[in-house]
Design a protein around this motif. Structure first.
Motif, PDB file in Angstrom:
ATOM      1  N   GLN A 144       0.832  -1.205   0.000  1.00  0.00           N
ATOM      2  CA  GLN A 144       0.000   0.000   0.000  1.00  0.00           C
ATOM      3  C   GLN A 144       0.867   1.255   0.000  1.00  0.00           C
ATOM      4  O   GLN A 144       0.596   2.207  -0.734  1.00  0.00           O
ATOM      5  N   ALA A 145       1.930   1.237   0.808  1.00  0.00           N
ATOM      6  CA  ALA A 145       2.829   2.390   0.882  1.00  0.00           C
ATOM      7  C   ALA A 145       3.520   2.620  -0.458  1.00  0.00           C
ATOM      8  O   ALA A 145       3.676   3.767  -0.904  1.00  0.00           O
ATOM      9  N   ARG A 146       3.940   1.557  -1.115  1.00  0.00           N
ATOM     10  CA  ARG A 146       4.619   1.706  -2.403  1.00  0.00           C
ATOM     11  C   ARG A 146       3.676   2.253  -3.470  1.00  0.00           C
ATOM     12  O   ARG A 146       4.057   3.119  -4.269  1.00  0.00           O
ATOM     13  N   ILE A 147       2.449   1.763  -3.482  1.00  0.00           N
ATOM     14  CA  ILE A 147       1.459   2.278  -4.436  1.00  0.00           C
ATOM     15  C   ILE A 147       1.231   3.773  -4.190  1.00  0.00           C
ATOM     16  O   ILE A 147       1.225   4.576  -5.131  1.00  0.00           O
ATOM     17  N   GLU A 148       1.064   4.157  -2.938  1.00  0.00           N
ATOM     18  CA  GLU A 148       0.869   5.582  -2.611  1.00  0.00           C
ATOM     19  C   GLU A 148       2.076   6.417  -3.016  1.00  0.00           C
ATOM     20  O   GLU A 148       1.919   7.549  -3.476  1.00  0.00           O
ATOM     21  N   GLU A 149       3.271   5.860  -2.863  1.00  0.00           N
ATOM     22  CA  GLU A 149       4.488   6.567  -3.254  1.00  0.00           C
ATOM     23  C   GLU A 149       4.506   6.821  -4.764  1.00  0.00           C
ATOM     24  O   GLU A 149       4.839   7.928  -5.217  1.00  0.00           O
ATOM     25  N   ILE A 150       4.166   5.820  -5.536  1.00  0.00           N
ATOM     26  CA  ILE A 150       4.122   5.977  -6.998  1.00  0.00           C
ATOM     27  C   ILE A 150       3.082   7.022  -7.393  1.00  0.00           C
ATOM     28  O   ILE A 150       3.359   7.934  -8.172  1.00  0.00           O
ATOM     29  N   LEU A 151       1.877   6.894  -6.841  1.00  0.00           N
ATOM     30  CA  LEU A 151       0.809   7.842  -7.168  1.00  0.00           C
ATOM     31  C   LEU A 151       1.181   9.262  -6.758  1.00  0.00           C
ATOM     32  O   LEU A 151       0.933  10.217  -7.504  1.00  0.00           O
ATOM     33  N   GLY A 152       1.793   9.395  -5.587  1.00  0.00           N
ATOM     34  CA  GLY A 152       2.218  10.709  -5.116  1.00  0.00           C
ATOM     35  C   GLY A 152       3.285  11.324  -6.014  1.00  0.00           C
ATOM     36  O   GLY A 152       3.276  12.531  -6.269  1.00  0.00           O
TER      37      GLY A 152
END
Length: 119
Positions: free
Chosen positions: A56-64
């Motif tokens: 979840q953190a990695r997905i949020e990092e990419i989206l951010g």
């Protein structure tokens, strides 16, 4: 960020977006598998709650990262992003969806995906 992209700028960024999207797609699939296993009460070879939180953190990092560049994220299943632009004086979005190899579509801002046209 209210960035306006030229077609060339959007196309120049696309290889990095595609690479990030590959990672997001893999994380999305792993997350779906882990979530299913957790809800079903079975063990997953992929791990458990810590791995879910990491994905979840990695997905949020990419989206951010995309948002910080001015790229608009419209969806993650499938991955769909827009690059705000102006063509012939009209506000448009240069539109890319998972699976496409290049940035070759746009739509008027107010029409959304249904109004897609080739560049």
């Amino acid at each position: 960020m209210d960035r306006i992209f030229t077609v060339d700028e959007g196309r120049a960024l696309l290889p990095a977006v595609i690479e990030d999207a590959r990672e997001l797609i893999a994380a999305r699939a792993d997350l779906a598998e882990l979530d299913f296993a957790r809800r079903s009460g079975v063990r997953s070879e992929l791990g458990g709650l810590p791995e879910i939180k990491g994905l979840q953190a990695r997905i949020e990092e990419i989206l951010g990262g995309w948002s910080e560049q001015g790229i608009e994220v419209k969806g993650i299943a499938p991955v769909l992003v827009d690059f705000p632009s102006v063509l012939d004086g009209v506000s448009v979005r240069l539109c890319w969806i998972e699976g496409e190899r290049e940035l070759s579509w746009y739509h008027r801002t107010e029409l959304g995906f249904a109004g897609r046209r080739p560049l």
